[in-house]
Motif scaffolding. Structure first.
Motif, PDB file in Angstrom:
ATOM      1  N   ILE A 227       0.833  -1.202   0.000  1.00 56.97           N
ATOM      2  CA  ILE A 227       0.000   0.000   0.000  1.00 56.97           C
ATOM      3  C   ILE A 227       0.865   1.247   0.000  1.00 56.97           C
ATOM      4  N   ASP A 228       1.998   1.214   0.704  1.00 49.09           N
ATOM      5  CA  ASP A 228       2.943   2.332   0.638  1.00 49.09           C
ATOM      6  C   ASP A 228       3.390   2.566  -0.806  1.00 49.09           C
ATOM      7  N   GLY A 229       3.671   1.486  -1.514  1.00 50.94           N
ATOM      8  CA  GLY A 229       4.053   1.617  -2.921  1.00 50.94           C
ATOM      9  C   GLY A 229       2.927   2.182  -3.764  1.00 50.94           C
ATOM     10  N   PHE A 230       1.713   1.768  -3.481  1.00 50.42           N
ATOM     11  CA  PHE A 230       0.546   2.301  -4.196  1.00 50.42           C
ATOM     12  C   PHE A 230       0.417   3.800  -3.961  1.00 50.42           C
ATOM     13  N   LEU A 231       0.577   4.244  -2.728  1.00 49.25           N
ATOM     14  CA  LEU A 231       0.442   5.668  -2.425  1.00 49.25           C
ATOM     15  C   LEU A 231       1.549   6.483  -3.089  1.00 49.25           C
ATOM     16  N   GLN A 232       2.739   5.925  -3.157  1.00 49.18           N
ATOM     17  CA  GLN A 232       3.820   6.604  -3.875  1.00 49.18           C
ATOM     18  C   GLN A 232       3.458   6.767  -5.349  1.00 49.18           C
ATOM     19  N   TRP A 233       2.868   5.723  -5.928  1.00 51.35           N
ATOM     20  CA  TRP A 233       2.425   5.796  -7.323  1.00 51.35           C
ATOM     21  C   TRP A 233       1.367   6.889  -7.493  1.00 51.35           C
ATOM     22  N   CYS A 234       0.401   6.955  -6.575  1.00 56.30           N
ATOM     23  CA  CYS A 234      -0.637   7.983  -6.653  1.00 56.30           C
ATOM     24  C   CYS A 234      -0.029   9.383  -6.630  1.00 56.30           C
ATOM     25  N   ARG A 235       0.920   9.581  -5.723  1.00 55.82           N
ATOM     26  CA  ARG A 235       1.531  10.908  -5.618  1.00 55.82           C
ATOM     27  C   ARG A 235       2.322  11.262  -6.876  1.00 55.82           C
ATOM     28  N   SER A 236       2.999  10.263  -7.454  1.00 57.11           N
ATOM     29  CA  SER A 236       3.761  10.545  -8.679  1.00 57.11           C
ATOM     30  C   SER A 236       2.836  10.891  -9.824  1.00 57.11           C
ATOM     31  N   VAL A 237       1.669  10.218  -9.899  1.00 59.20           N
ATOM     32  CA  VAL A 237       0.687  10.541 -10.946  1.00 59.20           C
ATOM     33  C   VAL A 237       0.189  11.957 -10.749  1.00 59.20           C
ATOM     34  N   ASN A 238      -0.122  12.317  -9.512  1.00 56.38           N
ATOM     35  CA  ASN A 238      -0.600  13.677  -9.237  1.00 56.38           C
ATOM     36  C   ASN A 238       0.431  14.721  -9.578  1.00 56.38           C
ATOM     37  N   GLU A 239       1.709  14.416  -9.317  1.00 52.37           N
ATOM     38  CA  GLU A 239       2.785  15.355  -9.658  1.00 52.37           C
ATOM     39  C   GLU A 239       2.885  15.551 -11.168  1.00 52.37           C
ATOM     40  N   ARG A 240       2.757  14.465 -11.914  1.00 50.43           N
ATOM     41  CA  ARG A 240       2.821  14.578 -13.379  1.00 50.43           C
ATOM     42  C   ARG A 240       1.645  15.369 -13.908  1.00 50.43           C
ATOM     43  N   ARG A 241       0.511  15.220 -13.246  1.00 52.98           N
ATOM     44  CA  ARG A 241      -0.676  15.974 -13.679  1.00 52.98           C
ATOM     45  C   ARG A 241      -0.550  17.451 -13.349  1.00 52.98           C
ATOM     46  N   GLY A 242       0.297  17.765 -12.371  1.00 51.26           N
ATOM     47  CA  GLY A 242       0.499  19.164 -11.982  1.00 51.26           C
ATOM     48  C   GLY A 242      -0.618  19.652 -11.101  1.00 51.26           C
TER      49      GLY A 242
END
Length: 206
Positions: free
Chosen positions: A191-206
């Motif tokens: 789940i920690d890995g999943f949350l890291q993925w979510c944050r990276s997606v949000n960062e790419r979206r700006g």
């Protein structure tokens, strides 16, 4: 961030919800919330399914006038048409309750634990979907130990949830599957890995 935590029966959604709660998410269990939604719609449920239940030799009304959810489930999960009829009575109420939960916690990280959130409009508010899964044999054993339902009713519910992952994908969700086949600590790391993925997606979206 708003998450939908989902997956098939006995996969580990409740454990995932507790892990997210430890990480600061406000959480709610829509599969429990639906119990109140069923009670809110009980007059319509008795009118729609009462006679059919009598034909099957079961009662969906408890002595105190509440809905016997286990008997109702045994009745409706036999038929996709009956399941849809029940959902049409209950899901509008559930959607309103979940909307209120999100409004109350606006601005906070929130997670909705729900099997079939894709069926109701509030799904559009979820930023990501955490799909918890486990092998069918493992889920079957967990379910029999946990719920005490008959093998027939357990398998009927399993059949009703077939292709659940694809249904979320078809709803346009940003979704990731996490396998719950080890310890709680192992699931937390995933789940920690999943949350890291979510944050990276949000960062790419700006």
């Amino acid at each position: 961030m708003i998450l939908c935590v989902t997956g098939p029966m006995a996969a580990g959604k409740n454990l995932a919800e507790r892990i997210l709660g430890k990480k600061g998410f406000v959480t709610t269990d829509a599969d429990l919330m639906v119990h109140q939604a069923i009670e809110n719609a009980r007059d319509s449920i008795f009118k729609r399914f009462g006679a059919l239940a009598e034909e099957e030799g079961i009662s969906i009304r408890n002595a105190d006038g509440t809905v016997n959810r286990r008997n109702l489930g045994a009745l409706i999960f036999k038929s996709p048409e009956l399941l849809k009829a029940q959902e049409a009575l209950v899901y509008p109420e559930l959607n309103s309750m979940l909307d209120s939960f999100l409004h109350e916690h606006e601005g906070q990280d929130a997670a909705i634990n729900a099997t079939v959130l894709y069926k109701i409009p509030v799904m559009r508010k979820a930023d990501f979907v955490l799909y918890i899964d486990a092998p069918s044999a493992v889920r079957y054993l967990r379910s029999r130990r946990r719920d005490g339902m008959s093998a027939r009713n357990t398998l009927a519910r399993f059949r009703a949830q077939r292709n659940l992952f694809a249904k979320y994908k078809n709803a346009g969700a940003d979704i990731r599957k996490v396998w719950n086949i080890g310890s709680a600590e192992a699931l937390e790391r995933k789940i920690d890995g999943f949350l890291q993925w979510c944050r990276s997606v949000n960062e790419r979206r700006g």
